[in-house]
Design a protein around this motif. Sequence first.
Motif, short mmCIF file in Angstrom:
data_model
loop_
_atom_site.label_atom_id
_atom_site.label_comp_id
_atom_site.label_asym_id
_atom_site.label_seq_id
_atom_site.Cartn_x
_atom_site.Cartn_y
_atom_site.Cartn_z
N ALA A 76 0.83 -1.20 0.00
CA ALA A 76 0.00 0.00 0.00
C ALA A 76 0.86 1.25 0.00
N GLN A 77 0.51 2.20 -0.85
CA GLN A 77 1.16 3.50 -0.90
C GLN A 77 0.09 4.58 -0.92
N ARG A 78 0.47 5.82 -0.65
CA ARG A 78 -0.49 6.93 -0.61
C ARG A 78 0.00 8.07 -1.49
N PRO A 79 -0.12 7.90 -2.80
CA PRO A 79 0.28 8.96 -3.72
C PRO A 79 -0.78 10.05 -3.80
N PRO A 80 -0.51 11.15 -4.48
CA PRO A 80 -1.52 12.20 -4.64
C PRO A 80 -2.75 11.69 -5.38
N ARG A 81 -3.88 12.27 -5.07
CA ARG A 81 -5.11 11.89 -5.77
C ARG A 81 -5.00 12.27 -7.24
N PRO A 82 -5.31 11.33 -8.14
CA PRO A 82 -5.20 11.62 -9.57
C PRO A 82 -6.27 12.59 -10.04
N ARG A 83 -6.01 13.22 -11.17
CA ARG A 83 -6.97 14.15 -11.78
C ARG A 83 -7.36 13.63 -13.15
N PRO A 84 -8.65 13.65 -13.47
CA PRO A 84 -9.08 13.12 -14.77
C PRO A 84 -8.70 14.04 -15.92
N GLY A 85 -8.28 13.43 -17.02
CA GLY A 85 -8.01 14.17 -18.24
C GLY A 85 -9.24 14.19 -19.14
N ALA A 86 -9.07 14.65 -20.35
CA ALA A 86 -10.19 14.71 -21.29
C ALA A 86 -10.78 13.32 -21.51
N GLY A 87 -12.10 13.22 -21.38
CA GLY A 87 -12.79 11.96 -21.62
C GLY A 87 -12.71 10.97 -20.47
N GLN A 88 -12.12 11.37 -19.35
CA GLN A 88 -11.96 10.47 -18.22
C GLN A 88 -12.87 10.84 -17.06
N ILE A 89 -13.10 9.85 -16.19
CA ILE A 89 -13.80 10.09 -14.94
C ILE A 89 -12.91 9.58 -13.80
N LEU A 90 -13.07 10.17 -12.64
CA LEU A 90 -12.39 9.70 -11.44
C LEU A 90 -13.43 9.09 -10.51
N VAL A 91 -13.19 7.84 -10.16
CA VAL A 91 -14.13 7.07 -9.33
C VAL A 91 -13.50 6.78 -7.98
N ARG A 92 -14.27 7.01 -6.92
CA ARG A 92 -13.86 6.52 -5.61
C ARG A 92 -14.35 5.09 -5.49
N ALA A 93 -13.41 4.17 -5.50
CA ALA A 93 -13.75 2.75 -5.63
C ALA A 93 -14.54 2.24 -4.43
N ARG A 94 -15.56 1.47 -4.74
CA ARG A 94 -16.29 0.71 -3.73
C ARG A 94 -15.94 -0.77 -3.82
N ALA A 95 -15.56 -1.22 -5.01
CA ALA A 95 -15.16 -2.61 -5.21
C ALA A 95 -14.22 -2.66 -6.40
N ILE A 96 -13.26 -3.57 -6.33
CA ILE A 96 -12.35 -3.77 -7.46
C ILE A 96 -12.33 -5.25 -7.82
N GLY A 97 -12.09 -5.54 -9.08
CA GLY A 97 -11.99 -6.91 -9.54
C GLY A 97 -10.55 -7.40 -9.44
N VAL A 98 -10.38 -8.64 -9.01
CA VAL A 98 -9.06 -9.27 -8.97
C VAL A 98 -9.15 -10.56 -9.77
N SER A 99 -8.57 -10.56 -10.95
CA SER A 99 -8.62 -11.73 -11.81
C SER A 99 -7.47 -12.68 -11.50
#
Length: 243
Positions: free
Chosen positions: A25-48
């Motif tokens: 686990a690391q704590r980098p700066p919060r990313p910023r969305p570019g053109a055509g992108q969205i920023l989601v605060r994750a509630r669940a992630i997939g692990v394949s």
Amino acid sequence: MVKLIGSNHARDRPDSHGRAGQPAAQRPPRPRPGAGQILVRARAIGVSYAETQIRAGALPFPLPLPAVIGAEVAGEVVEVGEGVPGQLIGNMLVGVTGGLGAYAEYVLLPAAMACPVPDGLTPEQALAGAAPGALALALLHKAALSGGGTVLVEAGASSVGAYLVRHAKEFGAGHVIATAGTPAKRERAAELGADTVLDHNTPAGPPACRTWTWPSRRSAAHRPGRCSATSPPAPAACSTTAC
């Protein structure tokens, strides 16, 4: 699929390969969305499964480290980039990143690769079905089934295979054969609608069973299987006792 619990923009960003159960686990700066992108605060992630192998270094992958892997995420839109409607902020979406970045509290993904979480589903439920279901749907369309032919679904109780078994007849299959490696998975494939269920751990079977299950036109990569107790009547030489 796992539920993500974190704070302070935590994300799994390993700087070396290691066991899949040991995220870094690391704590980098919060990313910023570019053109055509969205920023989601994750509630669940997939692990394949493939991702666990990449994380462990067992699957060759041209991934410079440190890196944030993960492709599937469901969560709340908290910021949008240029060209993305602001009305999406606050909505719960499920989508894919395009390959990397999902093992994080805040995840960037293309707005075009996300869709709303349907009413009545939790983010975890939507995530569990979105990517496997979409892949199965694409495969069924590509197969262009018609005429009631026979379809073989290997790993018929897996995430993608289960959708293929369940929906193959809706797309024109007449008979669905599924393979699975354990009794519980073979039972599950039968519950999903497979007409015949085979044990894919068996390396060989009688010639009549091999001919019925894997015609010569199939790739040699398909292994002869074993009829299981969940199989319905098949050719006489390919019964649950003969196979």
